[in-house]
Design a protein around this motif. Structure first.
Motif, PDB file in Angstrom:
ATOM      1  N   ARG A  63      -5.381  40.521  57.859  1.00 46.50           N
ATOM      2  CA  ARG A  63      -5.035  41.888  57.466  1.00 46.50           C
ATOM      3  C   ARG A  63      -5.655  42.223  56.129  1.00 46.50           C
ATOM      4  N   ARG A  64      -5.626  41.257  55.216  1.00 41.90           N
ATOM      5  CA  ARG A  64      -6.204  41.501  53.903  1.00 41.90           C
ATOM      6  C   ARG A  64      -7.695  41.751  54.007  1.00 41.90           C
ATOM      7  N   LEU A  65      -8.376  40.946  54.841  1.00 38.05           N
ATOM      8  CA  LEU A  65      -9.814  41.150  55.004  1.00 38.05           C
ATOM      9  C   LEU A  65     -10.091  42.512  55.623  1.00 38.05           C
ATOM     10  N   PHE A  66      -9.234  42.893  56.569  1.00 41.32           N
ATOM     11  CA  PHE A  66      -9.405  44.187  57.206  1.00 41.32           C
ATOM     12  C   PHE A  66      -9.257  45.311  56.202  1.00 41.32           C
ATOM     13  N   GLU A  67      -8.225  45.235  55.361  1.00 41.64           N
ATOM     14  CA  GLU A  67      -8.011  46.292  54.381  1.00 41.64           C
ATOM     15  C   GLU A  67      -9.168  46.373  53.404  1.00 41.64           C
ATOM     16  N   THR A  68      -9.683  45.200  53.017  1.00 39.27           N
ATOM     17  CA  THR A  68     -10.806  45.205  52.082  1.00 39.27           C
ATOM     18  C   THR A  68     -12.033  45.828  52.733  1.00 39.27           C
ATOM     19  N   LYS A  69     -12.217  45.498  54.005  1.00 40.80           N
ATOM     20  CA  LYS A  69     -13.404  46.028  54.669  1.00 40.80           C
ATOM     21  C   LYS A  69     -13.315  47.534  54.831  1.00 40.80           C
ATOM     22  N   GLU A  70     -12.108  48.022  55.107  1.00 41.03           N
ATOM     23  CA  GLU A  70     -11.943  49.461  55.308  1.00 41.03           C
ATOM     24  C   GLU A  70     -12.346  50.228  54.069  1.00 41.03           C
ATOM     25  N   SER A  71     -11.941  49.697  52.919  1.00 38.14           N
ATOM     26  CA  SER A  71     -12.184  50.443  51.682  1.00 38.14           C
ATOM     27  C   SER A  71     -13.347  49.874  50.909  1.00 38.14           C
ATOM     28  N   LYS A  72     -14.316  49.307  51.623  1.00 36.58           N
ATOM     29  CA  LYS A  72     -15.412  48.615  50.937  1.00 36.58           C
ATOM     30  C   LYS A  72     -16.172  49.571  50.033  1.00 36.58           C
ATOM     31  N   ARG A  73     -16.472  50.779  50.558  1.00 36.03           N
ATOM     32  CA  ARG A  73     -17.256  51.721  49.759  1.00 36.03           C
ATOM     33  C   ARG A  73     -16.541  52.057  48.473  1.00 36.03           C
ATOM     34  N   LEU A  74     -15.232  52.316  48.633  1.00 35.91           N
ATOM     35  CA  LEU A  74     -14.461  52.704  47.454  1.00 35.91           C
ATOM     36  C   LEU A  74     -14.418  51.581  46.430  1.00 35.91           C
ATOM     37  N   LEU A  75     -14.231  50.344  46.921  1.00 35.35           N
ATOM     38  CA  LEU A  75     -14.188  49.211  46.000  1.00 35.35           C
ATOM     39  C   LEU A  75     -15.512  49.035  45.277  1.00 35.35           C
ATOM     40  N   GLU A  76     -16.603  49.183  46.016  1.00 30.18           N
ATOM     41  CA  GLU A  76     -17.919  49.020  45.375  1.00 30.18           C
ATOM     42  C   GLU A  76     -18.109  50.068  44.296  1.00 30.18           C
ATOM     43  N   LYS A  77     -17.700  51.310  44.646  1.00 31.54           N
ATOM     44  CA  LYS A  77     -17.865  52.366  43.654  1.00 31.54           C
ATOM     45  C   LYS A  77     -17.066  52.047  42.393  1.00 31.54           C
ATOM     46  N   SER A  78     -15.838  51.598  42.586  1.00 33.90           N
ATOM     47  CA  SER A  78     -15.021  51.337  41.398  1.00 33.90           C
ATOM     48  C   SER A  78     -15.586  50.171  40.600  1.00 33.90           C
ATOM     49  N   VAL A 127     -17.442  58.995  32.345  1.00 35.73           N
ATOM     50  CA  VAL A 127     -17.679  57.986  33.376  1.00 35.73           C
ATOM     51  C   VAL A 127     -16.391  57.739  34.157  1.00 35.73           C
ATOM     52  N   GLU A 128     -15.263  57.702  33.430  1.00 33.56           N
ATOM     53  CA  GLU A 128     -14.005  57.441  34.138  1.00 33.56           C
ATOM     54  C   GLU A 128     -13.689  58.529  35.137  1.00 33.56           C
ATOM     55  N   GLU A 129     -14.137  59.750  34.798  1.00 31.21           N
ATOM     56  CA  GLU A 129     -13.809  60.843  35.702  1.00 31.21           C
ATOM     57  C   GLU A 129     -14.642  60.820  36.960  1.00 31.21           C
ATOM     58  N   MET A 130     -15.595  59.920  37.016  1.00 32.85           N
ATOM     59  CA  MET A 130     -16.390  59.850  38.240  1.00 32.85           C
ATOM     60  C   MET A 130     -15.537  59.432  39.429  1.00 32.85           C
ATOM     61  N   ILE A 131     -14.437  58.742  39.151  1.00 36.21           N
ATOM     62  CA  ILE A 131     -13.497  58.455  40.232  1.00 36.21           C
ATOM     63  C   ILE A 131     -12.482  59.579  40.256  1.00 36.21           C
ATOM     64  N   THR A 132     -12.354  60.245  41.403  1.00 37.02           N
ATOM     65  CA  THR A 132     -11.411  61.357  41.478  1.00 37.02           C
ATOM     66  C   THR A 132      -9.989  60.824  41.586  1.00 37.02           C
ATOM     67  N   ALA A 133      -9.030  61.727  41.365  1.00 44.42           N
ATOM     68  CA  ALA A 133      -7.618  61.319  41.373  1.00 44.42           C
ATOM     69  C   ALA A 133      -7.160  60.753  42.713  1.00 44.42           C
ATOM     70  N   PRO A 134      -7.438  61.442  43.846  1.00 44.50           N
ATOM     71  CA  PRO A 134      -7.006  60.832  45.115  1.00 44.50           C
ATOM     72  C   PRO A 134      -7.652  59.475  45.371  1.00 44.50           C
ATOM     73  N   GLU A 135      -8.897  59.335  44.889  1.00 44.18           N
ATOM     74  CA  GLU A 135      -9.527  58.023  45.063  1.00 44.18           C
ATOM     75  C   GLU A 135      -8.814  56.966  44.254  1.00 44.18           C
ATOM     76  N   LYS A 136      -8.400  57.363  43.054  1.00 46.33           N
ATOM     77  CA  LYS A 136      -7.674  56.413  42.210  1.00 46.33           C
ATOM     78  C   LYS A 136      -6.380  55.994  42.891  1.00 46.33           C
ATOM     79  N   GLN A 137      -5.730  56.989  43.501  1.00 45.08           N
ATOM     80  CA  GLN A 137      -4.484  56.671  44.186  1.00 45.08           C
ATOM     81  C   GLN A 137      -4.736  55.722  45.346  1.00 45.08           C
ATOM     82  N   GLN A 138      -5.832  56.002  46.057  1.00 43.71           N
ATOM     83  CA  GLN A 138      -6.160  55.137  47.177  1.00 43.71           C
ATOM     84  C   GLN A 138      -6.398  53.712  46.698  1.00 43.71           C
ATOM     85  N   LEU A 139      -7.117  53.616  45.565  1.00 43.90           N
ATOM     86  CA  LEU A 139      -7.385  52.298  45.012  1.00 43.90           C
ATOM     87  C   LEU A 139      -6.089  51.595  44.624  1.00 43.90           C
ATOM     88  N   ASP A 140      -5.164  52.364  44.045  1.00 38.15           N
ATOM     89  CA  ASP A 140      -3.904  51.747  43.630  1.00 38.15           C
ATOM     90  C   ASP A 140      -3.125  51.206  44.814  1.00 38.15           C
TER      91      ASP A 140
END
Lengths: 547, 218
Positions: free
Chosen positions: A462-477, A500-513
């Protein structure tokens, strides 16, 4: 190895060594001992990759090699060991234990050894000193001698051991008996015996006299280029420190004994009180060196000895100690037993019985959490009374008949309870047969252990799956963090940083959290399940040893 | 759980005859993937120790990814050609070369002679053949040489193609250049008018037997 174990091993290998090693490792686990040619042919990987994976597996102790079954001329065979790979789950616990016992130095030594598999003392000491120096305040460095002394202490207490020297498995060399490091006295038979354990060598725990003088080096950012070049030069001509060819590995069995002791002590603390747990801790500490790993109970200790060895902060009176000991002996968990009357009473810690009782408590708790407290009552009843008819179950558990029947059927369908038929007549006529419900602790524990392995494998997937799903977002961060770090290092203005910090939008930050939260939860769940795995494994191994 | 149906059926038979009560109906289809749980599981134990263990675990995983024992195969999916591929690939190659275990502790057949591809390789068209490097290392076994020749050829192709780029050629032409280069190599290797594919110089012979030196070669 069961299918669940193999699946879990595959996932662990993938996370720590990559997919190539996973493929080779799972193939070896499923098909037993094989030689290089067969592995290459059946996995379909390139020769180089297979060779490199086997090197990695052997280096980390997950695989061993021996000369072939058909005699000295046949190609070497490789076996993978499932247990060893499953230990990877427990690495954080080993590192943490080393930290509690020997501080940061011990922690880093164990971490280095776990990461690299088999290493030499000199290289470990140097790397650890460098890492410690990195984290220290400016201008202070770590001396090699301090790290060496911690290393020696770890070896003295048997947490580290030497890797056994290997027999020369050369196809062209004649198997000279003098080279096979068997214990003296064994005949020079073809090497088909089980590989010698590290303990069978007399020098297993001997620290070599190593000349290591120096201090840790701090890696400065500005000198990065030079450091790399000098590091490369250092690799070209390695300095010898007098311990060539002596490799060390972590002694997992010793850590397991330590964990077992810790579990018993905390169980006593939970059930009785702090003072009793201190008494048991003292008893275990006194018998550390005299008890063999597979012993059923510790050597008998007299009450006088215990009284003398109690830590000075616990100045309890002698009669109080006797009362505590009596309480411990009478406790149904049977942690401590009385072995005689001399010396004020001889007491032992019943290790195997304690493990069995702890495993039993685990099983009961599992039933309780999954099926409710009334089903747990039935389960406990059956554990205590062994065989009961359905009517007797209803009576003893004081549960109405209909509900008791439902619960029994549910437990039966989950295989936690078994049905035993006792016929009155040779034809098993149902009206003339006794049907008794029973619980067997050992098979149930094994079943639960397999279910734990499956749980951990599911968590990892499950952890690998979750990481794979959000791979783009993780790479960006990660990219943005790298940019931020470099900007801060080069001293940029706060406006640039905020930009630079604002390059990540708020919903993306929430998703990352939320992603971070999920991954942390899954990881800690793995750690927790591993504690149960350890308990059940220790119990099952203890029954193997005594039977 | 395959025995569940069977178990329930025999049970219903026995219990019916003994007790006379109706047993629960047997289940005829697989259980749902995420069944509703009557009892919710307990929350995880938190605390300092658990958090520290969690941090250790994640750090350890991250550290293992950067060690040379983490093997990633060199072939990566190339959906779109990226400029960064040129730099990423050389990074991976460095990692493979990084790790030098003590070969005395491993069986001889596992020894992989990974050598750095020649940085000073000559111009693109002519591929500098591996034999000079072979002589430097002093390898005597013919089959090992042939095997390494094959693997090296592949690596050198990538290297020389990278060197080409460094000179003037653009990235798009690299693919074509690689394909062309393979074809060109054969022609240029002996600088004859004869098509190389017609001539079998026995290089492939023995290369297929990989590295099992015990097998007799007929």
């Amino acid at each position: 190895m069961t299918a669940q174990e193999v699946r879990l091993c595959g996932l662990l290998l993938r996370e720590h060594f990559g997919e190539v090693v996973e493929k080779v490792g799972t193939h070896l686990l499923k098909s037993g001992a094989q030689n290089l040619r067969t592995i290459i042919h059946e996995t379909g990987l390139s020769v180089d990759l297979v060779k490199k994976s086997l090197c990695v597996l052997v280096q980390h102790g997950a695989s061993t090699f021996s000369s072939g079954r058909k005699g000295p001329g046949s190609p070497t065979e490789y076996h993978a060991s499932c247990d060893r790979i499953l230990r990877i789950l427990r690495y954080p616990r080993y590192i943490y234990t080393a930290k509690t016992l020997y501080g940061d130095t011990g922690e880093l030594i164990i971490e280095e050894l776990l990461q690299r598999g088999h290493t030499m003392m000199s290289s470990t000491v140097k790397t650890v000193a460098d890492r410690l120096t990195q984290n220290m305040a400016e201008g202070r460095t770590m001396d090699y001698s301090e790290v060496s002394s911690t290393f020696s202490k770890l070896v003295e207490t048997h947490f580290l051991q030497r890797c056994p020297p290997l027999p020369r498995v050369g196809n062209k060399d004649s198997s000279a008996p003098s080279e096979t490091p068997a214990t003296p006295g064994t005949p020079a038979a073809p090497v088909n015996t089980a590989p010698p354990t590290p303990e069978s060598f007399p020098e297993c725990y001997k620290v070599p006299s190593v000349t290591l003088i120096g201090r840790g080096k701090r890696q400065l950012a500005s000198e990065d280029g030079e450091e790399q070049r000098s590091a490369k030069r250092a690799k070209m001509d390695p300095e010898t420190h007098g311990d060539e060819g002596i490799y060390w590995q972590v002694n997992f069995e010793r850590f397991h004994l330590h964990f077992r002791d810790q579990t018993i002590i905390s169980a006593v603390a939970n059930k009785l009180d702090q003072t009793s747990s201190e008494i048991v801790r003292t008893m275990l500490r006194m018998s550390e060196v005299t008890t063999s790993p597979m012993a059923t109970c510790t050597k008998p200790l007299s009450a006088n000895e215990i009284f003398r060895s109690l830590p000075p902060s616990y100045n309890i009176l002698r009669p109080i100690l006797d009362q505590y000991l009596t309480l411990l002996v009478d406790d149904p968990m049977e942690f401590v037993g009385k072995a005689g009357e001399s010396g004020g009473g001889m007491f032992v810690v019943n290790l195997h019985r304690a493990l069995a009782n702890l495993a039993r408590a685990t099983l009961e708790s599992v039933v309780q959490e999954r099926f409710g407290s009334r089903s747990a009552r039935i389960f406990r009843l059956l554990l205590r009374k062994r065989h009961l008819e359905q009517k007797q179950v209803e009576d003893f558990a004081m549960i109405p008949a209909k509900e008791a029947k439902d619960m029994l059927y549910t437990l039966l369908s989950q295989n936690l309870v078994q049905l035993q038929e006792i016929p009155k007549t040779p034809d098993y006529a149902p009206s003339r047969t006794f049907y008794l419900y029973t619980v067997n602790q050992l098979p149930t524990a094994r079943m639960l252990l397999q279910s734990c392995y499956k749980t951990v494998a599911n968590l990892v997937e499950r952890r690998l799956f979750e990481t794979k799903e959000s791979k783009r977002l993780l790479e960006k961060s990660q990219r943005i963090e790298a940019i931020l770090a470099s900007l801060q290092a080069s001293g940029a203005e706060p406006e640039q940083l905020t930009e630079v910090e604002e390059m990540i939008t708020a919903p993306e930050k929430q998703q990352l959290d939320t992603l971070r939260l999920h991954i942390n939860k899954l990881d800690s769940a793995e750690n927790q399940v591993d504690e149960t795995i350890f308990l059940l494994e220790s119990y099952i191994n203890s029954t193997n040893a005594s039977s | 759980m395959a025995a569940r149906g069977r178990g329930q059926r025999t049970l219903s038979f026995t219990m019916e005859t003994v007790k006379g009560d109706a047993p629960p109906p047997s289940v005829q289809q697989p259980t749902p993937v995420f069944p509703v749980m009557e009892q919710k599981p307990l929350p995880l134990t938190g605390g300092e120790e658990a958090e520290y263990l969690l941090a250790l675990k994640q750090d350890f995983r991250g550290a293992m990814r950067n060690l040379p024992c983490f093997i990633q195969p060199l072939v990566t999916h190339r959906d779109v050609e990226r400029y960064s591929d040129k730099y990423n690939r050389s990074e991976q190659m460095d990692k493979l070369l990084d790790w030098a275990p003590d070969w005395k502790r491993f069986p001889r057949e596992l020894r992989v002679h990974v050598r750095k591809p020649a940085r000073d390789s000559v111009s693109a068209a002519v591929q500098s053949p591996p034999p000079p490097q072979m002589k430097k290392k002093g390898v005597k076994d013919k089959e090992e040489v042939l095997l390494k020749l094959e693997s090296l050829e592949k690596k050198e192709e990538q290297e020389t193609s990278e060197d080409e780029e460094g000179e003037t050629k653009k990235k798009q032409e690299e693919e074509e250049a690689e394909a062309e280069e393979e074809y060109d190599e054969e022609e240029f290797e002996e600088e004859t008018d004869y098509i190389m594919s017609y001539f079998d110089n026995g290089e492939d012979f023995g290369g297929d037997s990989d590295d099992n030196m015990d097998e007799a070669i007929y």
